[in-house]
Each structure stands twice: as C-alpha cells, then as structure tokens.
Design a protein around this motif. Structure first.
Motif, PDB file in Angstrom:
ATOM      1  N   ASN A   1      44.030  38.120  34.863  1.00 15.81           N
ATOM      2  CA  ASN A   1      42.846  38.617  35.553  1.00 15.81           C
ATOM      3  C   ASN A   1      43.285  39.610  36.630  1.00 15.81           C
ATOM      4  O   ASN A   1      44.058  39.279  37.521  1.00 15.81           O
ATOM      5  CB  ASN A   1      42.072  37.462  36.195  1.00 15.81           C
ATOM      6  CG  ASN A   1      40.854  37.939  36.965  1.00 15.81           C
ATOM      7  OD1 ASN A   1      40.729  37.696  38.151  1.00 15.81           O
ATOM      8  ND2 ASN A   1      39.954  38.640  36.286  1.00 15.81           N
TER       9      ASN A   1
ATOM     10  N   ASN B   1      36.678  45.545  41.897  1.00 13.26           N
ATOM     11  CA  ASN B   1      36.050  44.920  40.726  1.00 13.26           C
ATOM     12  C   ASN B   1      35.636  43.485  41.026  1.00 13.26           C
ATOM     13  O   ASN B   1      36.017  42.547  40.336  1.00 13.26           O
ATOM     14  CB  ASN B   1      36.994  44.969  39.526  1.00 13.26           C
ATOM     15  CG  ASN B   1      38.294  44.206  39.780  1.00 13.26           C
ATOM     16  OD1 ASN B   1      38.811  44.228  40.887  1.00 13.26           O
ATOM     17  ND2 ASN B   1      38.807  43.533  38.755  1.00 13.26           N
TER      18      ASN B   1
ATOM     19  N   ASN C   1      34.285  41.198  38.262  1.00  8.27           N
ATOM     20  CA  ASN C   1      35.160  40.737  37.186  1.00  8.27           C
ATOM     21  C   ASN C   1      36.322  39.883  37.683  1.00  8.27           C
ATOM     22  O   ASN C   1      37.201  39.520  36.906  1.00  8.27           O
ATOM     23  CB  ASN C   1      35.732  41.948  36.423  1.00  8.27           C
ATOM     24  CG  ASN C   1      34.643  42.755  35.746  1.00  8.27           C
ATOM     25  OD1 ASN C   1      33.684  42.187  35.215  1.00  8.27           O
ATOM     26  ND2 ASN C   1      34.769  44.068  35.774  1.00  8.27           N
TER      27      ASN C   1
END
Length: 252
Positions: A173, A204, A207
């Motif tokens: 990630n 981000n 996400n």
C-alpha cells in the motif's frame, strides 16, 4: 590634579567607546569590562588586500598568534573577492564570547565577502521508518535550492505499508507525501546543510490503508554523515484526531 584625573578617565572612556564602535563585533557593558580586564588586547594583525582594503584583528596573545590566525584567515581572504575596496574592517577576538570567537569571525567574513554560487540539489533518499507500530520503507525524490546560508525545497516520497496477508498474498500500500522543507547549517557557509525541518501532506488519503482522512506530518532530519541521516517526526491523521510518532533512517 583632581580635574586632570577626571579629564583623563573621561578621555579614556570616550576612546574605548569610539574603538568599540569601529569594530564589526564589539563587546558591550560588563562583557567589555571583563574582557578588557582578563583578556586585554595585546596584539594586532593586519591583512592588506589587493583592492586596498584591509582586515584588522585585535587579540590577546594568550589565545592566538599571528601564525595561527594567518593559517585560518589567509585562505578565506584569498577567496573574499567581495571584500570592500579602500575600506578597513576590524574585529576583536575573544574566545569567551560567541560573537568574538574566531569561528564566528571566520564565518562572518566568509558569509559576507566570499562569493557563493547558488545551486540546485537533486537527491533520491531511501530509508525506513517505525510508524505507529509498523516498519514502513520509504523512497522519494528531493530537490533543494542551495543559497548562501540555507536551502529551501521540497520532496515527494512514498511511505510503503504492508497490510496483513490475505490468503498468503503480500500486498503493498503506497502513501504518497509531498513535503516542503527548509535546511540550514549556520556557522559554516560551505558545509552541507545537516539540519532539515519539513511539513508534508498525504496526497492519496482515499487509497491509504495506513492513514485515514486528512493526514499531515512534521519532521526534523539530522545528517550524521554525507549520505546517512536520522529523521524523527509526528504524523497527524484521521483529521488530526490521531497522532503517530515516527523515527527512521535515510540514505542518499
């Protein structure tokens, strides 16, 4: 006789005050009295420059000598092409005070009269942090504009988080931060900037599996050598409701 003594003391005080005002780094008040009592000026060293300017150093011979001062100051004056023409600049040296220490006088001459070429620095730092109980590798791109006494710039870096495995699969990630940075190394113009502070924003956030909501960070980076540094900081996430301390190492 009493009037003559009073006049002499007044003249001496005025002369010392005028002398102090001519110095680039004068001592004042009790500091001046203490220095004149225990480390009075005993010697004078004059450097004559090709542009008919001159540098005058006043010092106590228990602290310095002509030879030791010439060894330190001489190479700097050879590069001091911005030294004023037809002007004499004077400094007092006394190692008991920061403003009159040889290190500070050397820095002042170098910072003001030695030309400095601004440059753009581009590096690719990599490292690893301990963030909120997890080890998070990081890699990024950093660019700085190096000015005479400090540098300013920014960086973009990816803080990598490895979530728990699902069905044995390893997932990665990415957490992309953009940082604004300020670096400095006061006390030596030519040295690398060993101190950096910065603030960053997570790009981000939608996400990210490590952070949630609005996320920002602040950090301090200290170089241990040319290519290794330690970085400490704090990350505020969940719209500034949760804080994670961080500590890590950087290589570039």
């Amino acid at each position: 006789m009493k009037n003559l003594t009073t006049t002499f003391i007044l003249f001496l005080a005025l002369a010392m005050n005028s002398f102090a005002q001519d110095l680039k780094n004068p001592l004042k008040g009790n500091d001046l009295i203490w220095a004149d009592t225990y480390y009075p000026i005993t010697d004078t060293l004059v450097f004559d420059l090709p542009n008919e300017g001159s540098l005058v150093l006043y010092y106590n011979n228990e602290e310095h000598s002509d030879e030791s001062l010439t060894k330190v100051i001489g190479p700097i004056l050879e590069k001091a092409t911005d030294f004023p023409e037809f002007k004499s600049l004077a400094y007092r040296l006394n190692e008991n005070y920061a403003g009159t220490s040889l290190k500070n006088v050397t820095y002042d001459i170098e910072a003001n009269y030695v030309p400095y070429l601004e440059s753009i620095e581009l590096t690719f730092p990599v490292g690893i942090d301990f963030t909120g109980g997890d080890f998070t590798p990081t890699v990024g791109l950093r660019t700085h504009l190096n000015l005479r006494q400090f540098s300013i710039g920014g960086a973009i870096s990816n803080t990598v988080f490895f979530p728990e495995r699902i069905d044995g699969n390893v997932k990665v990630n990415s957490n992309w931060f953009v940082d604004a940075e300020f670096a400095w190394e006061f006390g030596n113009v030519q040295k690398d900037r060993r101190n950096t502070i910065g603030v960053g924003y997570l790009l981000n956030e939608g996400n990210s599996q490590l952070f949630s909501g609005t996320t920002m960070r602040a950090f301090y980076n200290r170089k241990l050598s040319k290519n290794i540094s330690i970085q400490v900081g704090v990350i505020a996430t969940e719209n500034f409701k949760t804080f994670y301390p961080t500590i890590g190492v950087r290589f570039w």
